[in-house]
Design an enzyme around this catalytic site. Sequence first.
Site, mmCIF file in Angstrom:
data_model
loop_
_atom_site.group_PDB
_atom_site.id
_atom_site.type_symbol
_atom_site.label_atom_id
_atom_site.label_comp_id
_atom_site.label_asym_id
_atom_site.label_seq_id
_atom_site.Cartn_x
_atom_site.Cartn_y
_atom_site.Cartn_z
ATOM 1 N N THR A 101 -8.449 6.769 -1.899
ATOM 2 C CA THR A 101 -9.831 6.333 -2.126
ATOM 3 C C THR A 101 -10.812 7.457 -1.824
ATOM 4 O O THR A 101 -11.953 7.405 -2.265
ATOM 5 C CB THR A 101 -10.183 5.098 -1.271
ATOM 6 N N LYS A 139 1.048 14.358 1.615
ATOM 7 C CA LYS A 139 -0.305 14.662 1.123
ATOM 8 C C LYS A 139 -0.506 16.166 0.917
ATOM 9 O O LYS A 139 -1.488 16.595 0.337
ATOM 10 C CB LYS A 139 -1.352 14.090 2.083
ATOM 11 N N HIS A 151 0.795 -1.229 0.000
ATOM 12 C CA HIS A 151 0.000 0.000 0.000
ATOM 13 C C HIS A 151 0.826 1.277 0.000
ATOM 14 O O HIS A 151 0.259 2.367 0.065
ATOM 15 C CB HIS A 151 -0.924 0.026 1.224
ATOM 16 N N LYS A 153 -14.578 8.412 -3.590
ATOM 17 C CA LYS A 153 -15.808 8.737 -2.861
ATOM 18 C C LYS A 153 -16.322 10.108 -3.257
ATOM 19 O O LYS A 153 -17.534 10.319 -3.426
ATOM 20 C CB LYS A 153 -15.540 8.681 -1.351
ATOM 21 N N LYS A 205 -8.123 13.524 4.685
ATOM 22 C CA LYS A 205 -7.216 12.374 4.634
ATOM 23 C C LYS A 205 -6.239 12.483 5.798
ATOM 24 O O LYS A 205 -6.178 13.512 6.466
ATOM 25 C CB LYS A 205 -6.478 12.299 3.300
ATOM 26 N N ARG A 206 -5.518 11.442 6.022
ATOM 27 C CA ARG A 206 -4.505 11.438 7.082
ATOM 28 C C ARG A 206 -3.559 12.617 6.892
ATOM 29 O O ARG A 206 -3.210 12.971 5.763
ATOM 30 C CB ARG A 206 -3.749 10.105 7.002
#
Length: 803
Positions: A644, A542, A350, A648, A536-537
């Site tokens: 993901t 990110k 992942h 969504k 998100k985390r």
Amino acid sequence: MDLSKRKFKDDFKKMLTEVYSMDITESELTEQFFTLGNLIRSYSSKNWSRTNQHYSEKKEKQVYYFSMEFLLGRMLKSNLLNLGILDTVRSALQDLGIDLEELVQIEPDPGLGNGGLGRLAACFIDSMATSEIPAHGNGIRFKYGLFKQKFVNGYQVELPENWLQNGNVWETRKMHAAVTVRFYGKVWLQQTDKGFLTPHYEGAQEVLAVPYDSAVIGYKNNVVNTLRLWSAELPPQDDISDYWAYIHQRNQIESISEVLYPDDSTYEGRLLRLKQEYFFVSAGIQSIIRHFKKMHLHMNHLAEKVAIHINDTHPALCVPELMRILLDEEHMDWEHAWNVTVNVMSYTNHTIMSEALEKWPIDMISSLLPRIYQVICEIDRRYTMKMGTLFEPAIIDRTQIIEGGHVKMAHLAIIGSHSINGVAQLHTTILKEKVLHDFFLVYPSKFNNKTNGITQRRWLMLANEPLRDLINRKIGNEWETMPTELKMLKAFRDDNETLLELARIKHLNKERFADYVQETMGLAINPDAIFDVQIKRLHAYKRQLMNLLHILSLYFKLKDNPAADIQPRVFIFGAKAAPSYTYAKQIIKLINTVAELINNDSSIENKLKIVFVENYGVSLAEKIIPAADVSEQISLASKEASGTSNMKLMLNGAITLATLDGANVEIKEHVGSENIVIFGLREEEVYQYYHDGSYHSRSYYENNPVLHRVLDALIDGTIPGVVAEGHSIFDSLVQYGDEYFVLRDFDAYVAAQERIDSLYRDMLKWQRMALINIAGAGIFSSDYTVQQYANQIWDVSSNAHLK
């Protein structure tokens, strides 16, 4: 299932009386919730039993999905939906004076995951049941889950979140299925008269692993699979001579299943993580072997009836644990045991991030898991001996399991599995060509891609019922079980009535979220503004930080010219930072401080607002995602495996603002470049910078006036109360190389945001883009993803035939 309102009301009243000895007029929401939960369990129990019986009688090959995380979300409405009785129950409860939505709020949102990994596992087990794949989840029943996030003076504070405080209505304790897991002690091998090497343990600590099973209900198909979560307990003791020593021992053992991801900044925290990983791996595999033996087949046939999937590196100890059982307890010779193990195991990678590719100190593994360490050493010895005759020594050195005083868990999973997959086309390519290139040379046939997916049932049918109803009116409901049928919506791309209805639904969802923000945060936000969402985390790659720098640039633009023509924006963040990840926590503090500054500045006339929701999780995502206009997917190209949230959000009509990273590449292919906003470095450009070392972040600071002003604001007092955090973040970007190229991509990001501003001004064009995104989202259903796993990796058939 067929259920009339009258039958449900009778059943509900009867259950309430049986469980609580009261009628509806006496009951409160908690009693009503647990009554409904128990009733749902009773409705699904027959099919749960029939499913297990069918798998046993037909000797179906079954999949066991091992994951440290299962981020389930609330299950009440999901179970009602999958049973096909959601609308009936909602209406019947209303007749009884009960609001289903109020009951939903009683259910805790278990934090058994940290983000995409855990939510993917939850989507997968839902999809496996819906696709009639004989498959079950295996994990840990964490008492406290991750942590409850609170903001105190802008800082993240971690609190325990005891989601089990009032019990879990969905689970069943299976004490008869408990197994013993061993830690510590000394192990030596002794040859028996029959020539077997039998291990002898001395001074081992024994832990009782008790399973708690929950039903995983397939969508309207009578299939009910199982999620098994293990709890650590002290084995029963007949003689307790020292009470306080007993209490200490019990607390020590129960800590194994207490908290997801304990602090890994200390040796004790890392040791506890390793204990957790072996605990659920050993318990799960012992349970699988026990079940397999009931088929009365030889262990050589295990791979014909069992598939074990290693979700990320956390369960990599599945490989040596199965070898231990086959060697020590089933007395197989090494070659046969290894052949069985490799054919049973498969592994999903992942991440390419080095810190997430776990490795454990040799002394830690050898002391905590002495027999497992012996097995790992032998796996490594045989691998290097065999492959050393086929490949250059440098390749073998780089791919061995034990190296530099550590055991490399990804290497263990790769060598011990027959399949290794990435989770998006770009991610898999990077694994094969760069991160795991040596392994790709050794095992080219093992590597494959399985792009992640999400379940449209939770993320559209439940989270966005108005949109679900619109889609059903336009194209029927076949998409509910065949998500690619959403493509039929493209026929309405030029139908203004449909586009206006889509806009109305989006506005309704934005009003709903605005009400939530007003109620919980006391902050008024404008539903007519662009809702720009990054959920998100919190991690530097990110690049929530780049988002914030852009917000500051807009703020300064408005401060210079309050009449500047800027579309009103509400920037929405949801993120947790790992407790020991100081830099991420500094970014959280900075975002919250900037929010305080901007949200209270009347001079900008409410054109900008920042909402950072506390304790982001599945239930909050279900509120935010339907309200989103813009989906921020801005990780540095090459760093996000899949993502993901991008799927969504597009499913709910948000426009993706993205780098060509992870599954964004495939989203672009499915919606067309005109219906997504792409910016920034490409993966090959990032690696070129790595190769030639030519990136100098300071030059961007010195030569870009907008960026210079924004970055100076971090350190010159413009943003009050972040002296330490501001300097740390400034230095990371300007002095220490800007690891994730925030400054390099900043101008491109600003230009992309300007395009968003321009597109949003044409309402019909924006809604057309939204509709095309919804229509293209079906291919990213986890239903299809798990079918690919079943056909191409696990070799199982979706043929339960239980309808």
